[in-house]
Design a protein around this motif. Structure first.
Motif, mmCIF file in Angstrom:
data_model
loop_
_atom_site.group_PDB
_atom_site.id
_atom_site.type_symbol
_atom_site.label_atom_id
_atom_site.label_comp_id
_atom_site.label_asym_id
_atom_site.label_seq_id
_atom_site.Cartn_x
_atom_site.Cartn_y
_atom_site.Cartn_z
ATOM 1 N N ALA A 47 -9.609 1.332 4.137
ATOM 2 C CA ALA A 47 -8.595 0.611 5.356
ATOM 3 C C ALA A 47 -7.228 1.110 5.305
ATOM 4 O O ALA A 47 -6.577 0.866 6.249
ATOM 5 N N ASN A 48 -6.949 1.705 3.952
ATOM 6 C CA ASN A 48 -5.496 2.210 4.056
ATOM 7 C C ASN A 48 -5.420 3.687 4.318
ATOM 8 O O ASN A 48 -4.428 4.064 4.262
ATOM 9 N N TYR B 62 -12.315 -5.434 -3.169
ATOM 10 C CA TYR B 62 -11.767 -5.220 -1.814
ATOM 11 C C TYR B 62 -10.166 -5.015 -1.955
ATOM 12 O O TYR B 62 -9.629 -4.447 -1.774
ATOM 13 N N GLN B 63 -9.829 -6.204 -2.396
ATOM 14 C CA GLN B 63 -8.213 -6.452 -2.544
ATOM 15 C C GLN B 63 -7.645 -5.153 -3.553
ATOM 16 O O GLN B 63 -6.520 -4.882 -3.524
ATOM 17 N N GLN C 85 -7.581 -2.334 -1.413
ATOM 18 C CA GLN C 85 -6.329 -2.476 -0.452
ATOM 19 C C GLN C 85 -5.054 -2.294 -1.225
ATOM 20 O O GLN C 85 -3.895 -1.994 -0.518
ATOM 21 N N SER C 86 -4.977 -2.599 -2.609
ATOM 22 C CA SER C 86 -3.746 -2.486 -3.153
ATOM 23 C C SER C 86 -3.331 -1.091 -3.419
ATOM 24 O O SER C 86 -2.075 -0.809 -3.679
ATOM 25 N N ALA D 59 0.900 -1.163 0.094
ATOM 26 C CA ALA D 59 0.000 -0.064 0.022
ATOM 27 C C ALA D 59 0.815 1.128 0.040
ATOM 28 O O ALA D 59 1.969 1.377 0.715
ATOM 29 N N GLY E 240 -11.807 -1.203 0.931
ATOM 30 C CA GLY E 240 -10.517 -1.493 0.852
ATOM 31 C C GLY E 240 -9.497 -0.262 0.822
ATOM 32 O O GLY E 240 -8.469 -0.336 1.593
#
Length: 227
Positions: free
Chosen positions: A80-81, A221-222, A225-226, A47, A77
């Motif tokens: 979340a970061n 979601y992934q 998050q990336s 991230a 996602g």
């Protein structure tokens, strides 16, 4: 049955996860042959350390539709970061299509003083990333999303060099289902000098329930998050 007839999907097929550039491209096509039962685990890039601004533009007229679910999961996602998100649901805003009057190209403002100009454009000008989210309508993006994209014309070079991604859902599960949409998105990204961060293409997502049972919400979601 003609290959371009819609196919009823009993279950979503497994696909391949492709990592390209700095982003994650999640493109699942129905698997065939001996590899149909194989699954691959995506390797996510780290991230970013810097907080970014992401504008998510949805084009579905269904508030709780299939592509809206992908948008929800992607935003989860991203947040979340610790990144900032702005969501523009085009189907529920007062927006108008480009009139082609060319007033904006004569160093004037867009004559359509609607939600795109007043609410979305300021966010897009400041954004690091633009996420386009749509259901597949006749093998292209929805009218609502296309209306927004056409209006980029009034601030065209202001969106140059940004990062972008595409998420879409379709009832169809044939391997060619998203070809026209992907071609359009890639042409747009090239013209706008965007860096593609990836795609989530939801094959066989004919209903909210079918989408929830598929792997595509997790892929969205992934992808979030990336970032």
């Amino acid at each position: 049955m003609n290959r371009r007839d819609f196919l009823k999907v009993a279950s979503a097929g497994f696909g391949t996860l492709l990592v390209s550039g700095l982003g994650l491209s999640l493109i699942n096509k129905p698997a065939t042959g001996a590899s149909a039962n194989a699954q691959t685990t995506p390797v996510l890039p780290p991230a970013a350390d810097v907080r970014q601004s992401i504008v998510v533009i949805t084009g579905s007229p269904h508030r709780n539709g299939t592509s809206a679910l992908l948008a929800d999961k992607f935003i989860e996602g991203v947040q979340a970061n610790g990144h900032r998100t702005f969501r523009f649901n085009a189907a529920f805003e007062n927006i108008k299509p480009c009139h082609g009057c060319n007033a904006c190209r004569q160093n004037g403002p867009c004559v359509l003083n609607d939600a795109i100009e007043k609410s979305l454009i300021p966010q897009l000008l400041q954004a690091d990333i633009i996420a386009l989210v749509t259901p597949l309508y006749y093998y292209g993006m929805s009218t609502q999303l296309k209306t927004v994209v056409d209006r980029f014309y009034s601030h065209l070079r202001g969106f140059d060099g940004k990062k972008a991604l595409l998420m879409a859902t379709a009832y169809n599960s044939a391997g060619w289902t998203f070809e026209a949409l992907v071609d359009h998105y890639q042409s747009l990204a090239e013209y706008m000098h965007w860096q593609d961060l990836g795609m989530v293409l939801g094959y066989g997502c004919g209903s909210r329930n079918a989408t929830e049972r598929s792997e595509f919400p997790q892929q969205a979601y992934q992808l979030g998050q990336s970032i």
